[in-house]
Design a protein around this motif. Structure first.
Motif, PDB file in Angstrom:
ATOM      1  N   ASP A  89       0.879  -1.265  -0.031  1.00 30.68           N
ATOM      2  CA  ASP A  89      -0.018  -0.001   0.058  1.00 30.68           C
ATOM      3  C   ASP A  89       0.930   1.260  -0.039  1.00 30.68           C
ATOM      4  O   ASP A  89       0.284   2.396  -0.204  1.00 30.68           O
ATOM      5  CB  ASP A  89      -0.837  -0.219   1.155  1.00 30.68           C
ATOM      6  CG  ASP A  89      -0.144  -0.214   2.639  1.00 30.68           C
ATOM      7  OD1 ASP A  89       0.541  -1.231   2.553  1.00 30.68           O
ATOM      8  OD2 ASP A  89      -0.367   0.632   3.429  1.00 30.68           O
ATOM      9  N   ARG A  90       2.269   1.150   0.235  1.00 32.70           N
ATOM     10  CA  ARG A  90       3.093   2.246   0.146  1.00 32.70           C
ATOM     11  C   ARG A  90       3.656   2.437  -1.174  1.00 32.70           C
ATOM     12  O   ARG A  90       4.620   3.342  -1.387  1.00 32.70           O
ATOM     13  CB  ARG A  90       4.107   2.482   1.435  1.00 32.70           C
ATOM     14  CG  ARG A  90       3.467   2.521   2.784  1.00 32.70           C
ATOM     15  CD  ARG A  90       4.354   2.480   3.566  1.00 32.70           C
ATOM     16  NE  ARG A  90       3.726   2.906   4.982  1.00 32.70           N
ATOM     17  CZ  ARG A  90       4.512   3.018   6.364  1.00 32.70           C
ATOM     18  NH1 ARG A  90       5.717   2.819   6.311  1.00 32.70           N
ATOM     19  NH2 ARG A  90       3.630   3.216   7.384  1.00 32.70           N
ATOM     20  N   GLY A  91       3.410   1.477  -2.080  1.00 35.05           N
ATOM     21  CA  GLY A  91       4.262   1.525  -3.306  1.00 35.05           C
ATOM     22  C   GLY A  91       5.552   0.661  -3.467  1.00 35.05           C
ATOM     23  O   GLY A  91       6.131   0.942  -4.455  1.00 35.05           O
ATOM     24  N   GLU A  92       5.703  -0.106  -2.424  1.00 36.57           N
ATOM     25  CA  GLU A  92       6.976  -0.951  -2.332  1.00 36.57           C
ATOM     26  C   GLU A  92       6.740  -2.168  -3.115  1.00 36.57           C
ATOM     27  O   GLU A  92       5.814  -2.943  -2.900  1.00 36.57           O
ATOM     28  CB  GLU A  92       7.591  -1.039  -0.885  1.00 36.57           C
ATOM     29  CG  GLU A  92       7.862   0.318  -0.269  1.00 36.57           C
ATOM     30  CD  GLU A  92       9.144   0.957  -0.794  1.00 36.57           C
ATOM     31  OE1 GLU A  92       9.956   0.206  -1.315  1.00 36.57           O
ATOM     32  OE2 GLU A  92       9.174   2.119  -0.800  1.00 36.57           O
ATOM     33  N   VAL A  93       7.802  -2.763  -3.956  1.00 38.72           N
ATOM     34  CA  VAL A  93       7.433  -3.738  -4.704  1.00 38.72           C
ATOM     35  C   VAL A  93       8.271  -5.047  -3.675  1.00 38.72           C
ATOM     36  O   VAL A  93       9.130  -5.084  -3.150  1.00 38.72           O
ATOM     37  CB  VAL A  93       8.542  -3.945  -5.900  1.00 38.72           C
ATOM     38  CG1 VAL A  93       8.415  -5.321  -6.609  1.00 38.72           C
ATOM     39  CG2 VAL A  93       8.093  -2.931  -6.650  1.00 38.72           C
ATOM     40  N   VAL A  94       7.319  -6.210  -3.705  1.00 42.61           N
ATOM     41  CA  VAL A  94       7.432  -7.391  -2.880  1.00 42.61           C
ATOM     42  C   VAL A  94       7.781  -8.353  -3.921  1.00 42.61           C
ATOM     43  O   VAL A  94       7.075  -8.717  -4.640  1.00 42.61           O
ATOM     44  CB  VAL A  94       6.237  -7.466  -2.031  1.00 42.61           C
ATOM     45  CG1 VAL A  94       6.594  -8.674  -1.205  1.00 42.61           C
ATOM     46  CG2 VAL A  94       5.934  -6.185  -1.158  1.00 42.61           C
ATOM     47  N   ASP A  95       8.955  -8.933  -3.793  1.00 43.41           N
ATOM     48  CA  ASP A  95       9.110 -10.088  -4.820  1.00 43.41           C
ATOM     49  C   ASP A  95       8.749 -11.492  -4.141  1.00 43.41           C
ATOM     50  O   ASP A  95       8.249 -11.737  -3.236  1.00 43.41           O
ATOM     51  CB  ASP A  95      10.733 -10.278  -4.996  1.00 43.41           C
ATOM     52  CG  ASP A  95      11.742 -10.534  -3.879  1.00 43.41           C
ATOM     53  OD1 ASP A  95      11.107 -11.076  -2.989  1.00 43.41           O
ATOM     54  OD2 ASP A  95      12.933 -10.206  -3.860  1.00 43.41           O
ATOM     55  N   GLY A  96       9.238 -12.401  -4.901  1.00 35.70           N
ATOM     56  CA  GLY A  96       8.750 -13.793  -4.691  1.00 35.70           C
ATOM     57  C   GLY A  96       9.363 -14.534  -3.490  1.00 35.70           C
ATOM     58  O   GLY A  96       8.838 -15.201  -2.802  1.00 35.70           O
ATOM     59  N   ASP A  97      10.407 -13.801  -2.904  1.00 30.01           N
ATOM     60  CA  ASP A  97      10.962 -14.507  -1.817  1.00 30.01           C
ATOM     61  C   ASP A  97      10.225 -13.947  -0.366  1.00 30.01           C
ATOM     62  O   ASP A  97       9.972 -14.829   0.193  1.00 30.01           O
ATOM     63  CB  ASP A  97      12.801 -14.106  -1.677  1.00 30.01           C
ATOM     64  CG  ASP A  97      13.624 -14.649  -2.564  1.00 30.01           C
ATOM     65  OD1 ASP A  97      13.181 -15.845  -3.262  1.00 30.01           O
ATOM     66  OD2 ASP A  97      14.767 -14.008  -2.621  1.00 30.01           O
ATOM     67  N   GLN A  98       9.859 -12.804  -0.636  1.00 25.54           N
ATOM     68  CA  GLN A  98       9.103 -12.357   0.403  1.00 25.54           C
ATOM     69  C   GLN A  98       7.627 -13.171   0.571  1.00 25.54           C
ATOM     70  O   GLN A  98       7.130 -13.545   1.694  1.00 25.54           O
ATOM     71  CB  GLN A  98       8.868 -10.881   0.459  1.00 25.54           C
ATOM     72  CG  GLN A  98       9.875  -9.891   0.574  1.00 25.54           C
ATOM     73  CD  GLN A  98      10.269  -9.910   2.038  1.00 25.54           C
ATOM     74  OE1 GLN A  98       9.794 -10.306   3.037  1.00 25.54           O
ATOM     75  NE2 GLN A  98      11.733  -9.244   2.290  1.00 25.54           N
ATOM     76  N   LEU A  99       7.085 -13.472  -0.550  1.00 34.42           N
ATOM     77  CA  LEU A  99       5.746 -14.132  -0.677  1.00 34.42           C
ATOM     78  C   LEU A  99       5.988 -15.398  -0.269  1.00 34.42           C
ATOM     79  O   LEU A  99       5.279 -15.795   0.365  1.00 34.42           O
ATOM     80  CB  LEU A  99       5.133 -13.930  -2.261  1.00 34.42           C
ATOM     81  CG  LEU A  99       5.076 -12.609  -2.817  1.00 34.42           C
ATOM     82  CD1 LEU A  99       4.540 -12.689  -4.088  1.00 34.42           C
ATOM     83  CD2 LEU A  99       4.381 -11.919  -1.915  1.00 34.42           C
ATOM     84  N   MET A 100       7.023 -16.216  -0.676  1.00 35.41           N
ATOM     85  CA  MET A 100       7.177 -17.413  -0.057  1.00 35.41           C
ATOM     86  C   MET A 100       7.504 -17.615   1.261  1.00 35.41           C
ATOM     87  O   MET A 100       6.780 -18.704   2.083  1.00 35.41           O
ATOM     88  CB  MET A 100       8.563 -18.208  -0.658  1.00 35.41           C
ATOM     89  CG  MET A 100       8.204 -18.647  -2.261  1.00 35.41           C
ATOM     90  SD  MET A 100       9.649 -19.747  -2.984  1.00 35.41           S
ATOM     91  CE  MET A 100      10.725 -18.095  -3.250  1.00 35.41           C
ATOM     92  N   ALA A 101       7.939 -16.564   1.941  1.00 33.24           N
ATOM     93  CA  ALA A 101       8.484 -16.695   3.403  1.00 33.24           C
ATOM     94  C   ALA A 101       6.998 -16.220   4.092  1.00 33.24           C
ATOM     95  O   ALA A 101       6.699 -16.798   4.883  1.00 33.24           O
ATOM     96  CB  ALA A 101       9.230 -15.225   3.735  1.00 33.24           C
ATOM     97  N   LEU A 102       6.121 -15.358   3.482  1.00 31.19           N
ATOM     98  CA  LEU A 102       4.546 -15.220   3.934  1.00 31.19           C
ATOM     99  C   LEU A 102       3.851 -16.539   4.064  1.00 31.19           C
ATOM    100  O   LEU A 102       3.162 -16.955   5.116  1.00 31.19           O
ATOM    101  CB  LEU A 102       3.979 -14.224   3.338  1.00 31.19           C
ATOM    102  CG  LEU A 102       2.668 -13.837   3.907  1.00 31.19           C
ATOM    103  CD1 LEU A 102       2.355 -13.497   5.246  1.00 31.19           C
ATOM    104  CD2 LEU A 102       1.804 -12.826   2.963  1.00 31.19           C
ATOM    105  N   ILE A 103       3.873 -17.057   2.851  1.00 32.20           N
ATOM    106  CA  ILE A 103       2.912 -18.170   2.598  1.00 32.20           C
ATOM    107  C   ILE A 103       3.409 -19.427   3.329  1.00 32.20           C
ATOM    108  O   ILE A 103       2.374 -19.920   4.223  1.00 32.20           O
ATOM    109  CB  ILE A 103       2.795 -18.600   1.159  1.00 32.20           C
ATOM    110  CG1 ILE A 103       2.167 -17.477   0.280  1.00 32.20           C
ATOM    111  CG2 ILE A 103       2.129 -20.075   0.882  1.00 32.20           C
ATOM    112  CD1 ILE A 103       2.223 -17.604  -1.084  1.00 32.20           C
ATOM    113  N   ALA A 104       4.797 -19.675   3.390  1.00 27.39           N
ATOM    114  CA  ALA A 104       5.696 -20.654   4.322  1.00 27.39           C
ATOM    115  C   ALA A 104       5.040 -20.722   5.582  1.00 27.39           C
ATOM    116  O   ALA A 104       4.632 -21.667   6.434  1.00 27.39           O
ATOM    117  CB  ALA A 104       6.890 -21.036   3.641  1.00 27.39           C
TER     118      ALA A 104
END
Length: 445
Positions: free
Chosen positions: A252-267
């Motif tokens: 929501d602040r316009g920062e790009v979030v890559d696949g590594d962060q998404l894997m960390a969240l989902i895992a």
């Protein structure tokens, strides 16, 4: 064995050049069709495509090839790659084909093949098909050539499957989402799926014209999404690529979030829920060391593979893991899909966002990544990595990084590029070694 046609993700290249001509596509259809003609039943191949101008041409050529060897063809039109994998399995097809060059520009195209189980083909299967492409085909008798037909409800089937992965007790009501479909394969299905779950969808990249796929939109060009999220004060932004098998997120602040962060969240969410299988996650050598450290702190092991989502999937299947992916945004959730699926991954991120009741910028940054830099050097031919000066530059860089970083140099499997990546505690040093190696490669190339 050196490959003539297949790369790390099927066959890919510039349309009407090299392996991406209608003639070669027809031969691929004949070779792949013959390879999967097993048993006495009526054989079927399912073909999907993205929105490239050349998709119609390649679709017709492949159809001619498959039908000429006696295989029936089911055409589903523009559909995400994971949808083709899912439909291949659910419709009991013997083979699935996706016509797409993923995140590449529209002048490129490609052919991805899936087996009847919905998984990408093994190296052995691809090599067997490669050998047959250049051999004279065994054509079916006139009375047994295949038929071709289109299926009109394929999009609805995929939307229903994707939505079923979202928790029943949750809705997206009140959530403002900017959704960038890259003018690609998901331009219809992704907005409809989010809208049906209650989201306020602000669409981007949903007006394909054959030439604008991935053109300043999509997961490899997040600047457009960043600007739209800020302009509309959206809660989150989601970007798919041309064939919708990868996902990049903007908070929501316009920062790009890559696949590594998404894997960390989902895992980590799966581990807390008790649904993480194998107590581990599979990622490639490109994933940031910060991800590995974060997962280790959660009691989760990180298993690395060569670059390519197919290798991630192979390791997941071999080890019984249900979560894996790539930093580039290929997120593979084996409980739901046989390949990377940007929409399904997005739904898991959105479910975590709704349940947390946190703003996206608080939820999505799971760890602080180590400084990492990746640069690409285009080359016209030859073997620049075999040049003595390039080897010397690489050796010097490895000494400088020592035990405080790592270096990865590889040739792209989908484009004529040398990819140079370095990672370490010292950001300035990382930049210096990457620049020196890139310069050496440029001179050698």
């Amino acid at each position: 064995m050196a490959r003539k046609y297949f790369g790390t993700d099927g066959i890919r290249g510039r349309t009407n050049e090299g392996a991406l001509t209608p003639e070669t596509a027809m031969r691929v259809g004949q070779a792949a069709g013959a390879h999967f003609l097993r048993g006495s039943h009526r054989h079927r191949v399912l073909i999907g495509k993205d929105t490239r101008l050349s998709g119609y041409m390649m679709e017709s050529a492949l159809t001619a090839g498959f039908t000429s060897v006696g295989m029936d063809v089911t055409l589903v039109g523009p559909m995400p790659t994971p949808a083709v994998a899912m439909l291949t399995r659910s419709m009991r097809a013997d083979l699935g084909v996706m016509i797409s060059a993923s995140h590449n520009p529209y002048v490129d195209n490609g052919i991805k093949l899936f087996g009847p189980d919905g998984y990408k083909l093994s190296d052995d299967a691809e090599l067997a098909i490669e050998k047959a492409i250049d051999l004279p085909p065994t054509l079916a008798p006139a009375e047994t050539i295949g038929r071709a037909r289109r299926v009109d409800d394929a999009q609805g089937r995929y939307i229903s499957t994707a939505k079923s992965t979202f928790p029943d007790h949750l809705r997206l009501d009140g959530l403002r989402i900017v959704l960038d479909c890259a003018n690609g394969a998901a331009y219809k299905v992704a907005p409809d799926a989010l809208w049906e779950l209650g989201a306020d969808v602000i669409p981007l990249g949903v007006s394909p014209n054959g030439c604008n796929i991935n053109d300043k939109v999509g997961s490899t060009h997040p600047a457009t999404l960043v600007a739209k999220v800020k302009e509309t004060r959206a809660d989150i932004g989601l970007a798919l690529d041309g064939d919708a098998d990868r996902l990049i997120v903007v908070d929501d602040r316009g920062e790009v979030v890559d696949g590594d962060q998404l894997m960390a969240l989902i895992a980590s969410s799966a581990a807390k829920a008790g649904t993480l299988k194998g107590d581990g996650v599979v990622a490639t050598v490109m994933s940031n060391l910060g991800l590995e450290r974060f997962l280790w702190g959660q009691g989760i092991a990180l298993h690395r593979t060569p670059v390519g989502d197919r290798y991630v999937v192979e390791a997941m299947r071999a080890g019984g893991y249900n979560i894996g992916g790539e930093q580039s945004g290929h997120i593979v959730l084996a409980d739901y899909a046989t390949t990377g699926d940007g929409l399904i991954a997005a739904l898991q991120v959105l479910a975590a966002l709704v349940e947390s009741e946190k703003p996206a910028h608080e939820l999505l940054k799971q760890f602080d990544p180590l400084p990492q830099l990746l640069k690409n050097v285009r080359f016209a031919g030859g073997q620049p990595l075999e040049d003595d000066k390039v080897k010397a530059a690489i050796a010097d860089a490895e000494k400088e990084l020592g035990g405080i970083g790592r270096l990865l140099i590889r040739k792209s499997g989908t484009e004529p590029l040398i990819r140079v990546m370095a990672e370490g505690e010292d950001e300035a040093l990382v930049g210096q070694v990457v620049d020196r190696i890139c310069e050496a490669v440029r001179k050698a190339a």
